[in-house]
Motif scaffolding. Sequence first.
Motif, mmCIF file in Angstrom:
data_model
loop_
_atom_site.group_PDB
_atom_site.id
_atom_site.type_symbol
_atom_site.label_atom_id
_atom_site.label_comp_id
_atom_site.label_asym_id
_atom_site.label_seq_id
_atom_site.Cartn_x
_atom_site.Cartn_y
_atom_site.Cartn_z
ATOM 1 N N VAL A 121 -11.439 -36.036 -5.452
ATOM 2 C CA VAL A 121 -12.403 -36.976 -4.878
ATOM 3 C C VAL A 121 -12.624 -38.066 -5.912
ATOM 4 O O VAL A 121 -12.957 -37.776 -7.065
ATOM 5 N N HIS A 122 -12.402 -39.303 -5.500
ATOM 6 C CA HIS A 122 -12.680 -40.467 -6.333
ATOM 7 C C HIS A 122 -13.708 -41.329 -5.606
ATOM 8 O O HIS A 122 -13.499 -41.689 -4.453
ATOM 9 N N PHE A 123 -14.802 -41.648 -6.289
ATOM 10 C CA PHE A 123 -15.800 -42.553 -5.730
ATOM 11 C C PHE A 123 -15.564 -43.960 -6.275
ATOM 12 O O PHE A 123 -15.186 -44.127 -7.445
ATOM 13 N N VAL A 142 -12.618 -43.090 2.552
ATOM 14 C CA VAL A 142 -13.896 -42.686 3.133
ATOM 15 C C VAL A 142 -14.802 -43.903 3.087
ATOM 16 O O VAL A 142 -14.979 -44.510 2.031
ATOM 17 N N ARG A 143 -15.364 -44.252 4.237
ATOM 18 C CA ARG A 143 -16.171 -45.470 4.347
ATOM 19 C C ARG A 143 -17.649 -45.146 4.514
ATOM 20 O O ARG A 143 -18.006 -44.099 5.029
ATOM 21 N N ASP A 144 -18.483 -46.114 4.125
ATOM 22 C CA ASP A 144 -19.927 -45.972 4.341
ATOM 23 C C ASP A 144 -20.282 -46.448 5.749
ATOM 24 O O ASP A 144 -19.396 -46.816 6.531
ATOM 25 N N GLU A 145 -21.568 -46.443 6.055
ATOM 26 C CA GLU A 145 -22.023 -46.833 7.403
ATOM 27 C C GLU A 145 -21.631 -48.263 7.758
ATOM 28 O O GLU A 145 -21.473 -48.595 8.929
ATOM 29 N N ALA A 146 -21.483 -49.117 6.752
ATOM 30 C CA ALA A 146 -21.111 -50.516 6.986
ATOM 31 C C ALA A 146 -19.595 -50.700 7.084
ATOM 32 O O ALA A 146 -19.120 -51.816 7.272
ATOM 33 N N GLY A 147 -18.838 -49.604 6.930
ATOM 34 C CA GLY A 147 -17.389 -49.695 7.023
ATOM 35 C C GLY A 147 -16.700 -50.046 5.718
ATOM 36 O O GLY A 147 -15.495 -50.274 5.692
ATOM 37 N N GLN A 148 -17.464 -50.086 4.616
ATOM 38 C CA GLN A 148 -16.890 -50.400 3.303
ATOM 39 C C GLN A 148 -16.443 -49.115 2.611
ATOM 40 O O GLN A 148 -17.104 -48.084 2.719
ATOM 41 N N LEU A 149 -15.337 -49.193 1.879
ATOM 42 C CA LEU A 149 -14.842 -48.027 1.175
ATOM 43 C C LEU A 149 -15.863 -47.532 0.164
ATOM 44 O O LEU A 149 -16.437 -48.321 -0.579
ATOM 45 N N ALA A 192 -12.986 -36.049 6.342
ATOM 46 C CA ALA A 192 -13.324 -36.600 5.026
ATOM 47 C C ALA A 192 -14.612 -37.418 5.072
ATOM 48 O O ALA A 192 -15.308 -37.526 4.053
ATOM 49 N N ASP A 193 -14.958 -37.960 6.227
ATOM 50 C CA ASP A 193 -16.190 -38.726 6.354
ATOM 51 C C ASP A 193 -17.432 -37.882 6.049
ATOM 52 O O ASP A 193 -18.498 -38.430 5.783
ATOM 53 N N ALA A 194 -17.290 -36.546 6.076
ATOM 54 C CA ALA A 194 -18.401 -35.655 5.775
ATOM 55 C C ALA A 194 -18.663 -35.532 4.264
ATOM 56 O O ALA A 194 -19.608 -34.858 3.861
ATOM 57 N N LEU A 195 -17.852 -36.203 3.443
ATOM 58 C CA LEU A 195 -18.058 -36.166 1.989
ATOM 59 C C LEU A 195 -19.474 -36.609 1.676
ATOM 60 O O LEU A 195 -19.904 -37.690 2.074
ATOM 61 N N PRO A 196 -20.245 -35.750 0.951
ATOM 62 C CA PRO A 196 -21.608 -36.159 0.624
ATOM 63 C C PRO A 196 -21.623 -37.321 -0.361
ATOM 64 O O PRO A 196 -20.645 -37.514 -1.104
#
Length: 135
Positions: free
Chosen positions: A21-23, A95-102, A128-132
Amino acid sequence: MTSEAWLKSFLTEHAGVAGSVHFLDGELLKLSASVNLPPPVVRLTETIPKGKGMAGLAWERDEVVAVCNLKNDQSGDVRPGAKAVNAQAALAIPVRDEAGQLRAVVGIAFMGEREFSAEELKQFERSADALPPRG
């Protein structure tokens, strides 16, 4: 849940043998968790710029990067260090945030060679979208 605990669960759910996992942190992806990656691979992937390796390409292309055989890949998407992972097929999933950004890239590797259908890739993205959030 920590990103490492989540990653272990993700690998179990999808029969993966290794993963990461890379943030996104500024202009780099930073390693938050890894499972079954050799120490040299962990060191090489602590930070990843956009466009480098599978995770950097997933970020740049904003789509899943799939390889059916890490060790024999001729696409140029797989960096030499990744070939040290004891696996064949691999995915780098944005994995994207609510705004669609990585916000992150999840990597998963499998033991055997494998082709992925478009529907399978969508299922991996949804999972993967379930990543906390990084905590």
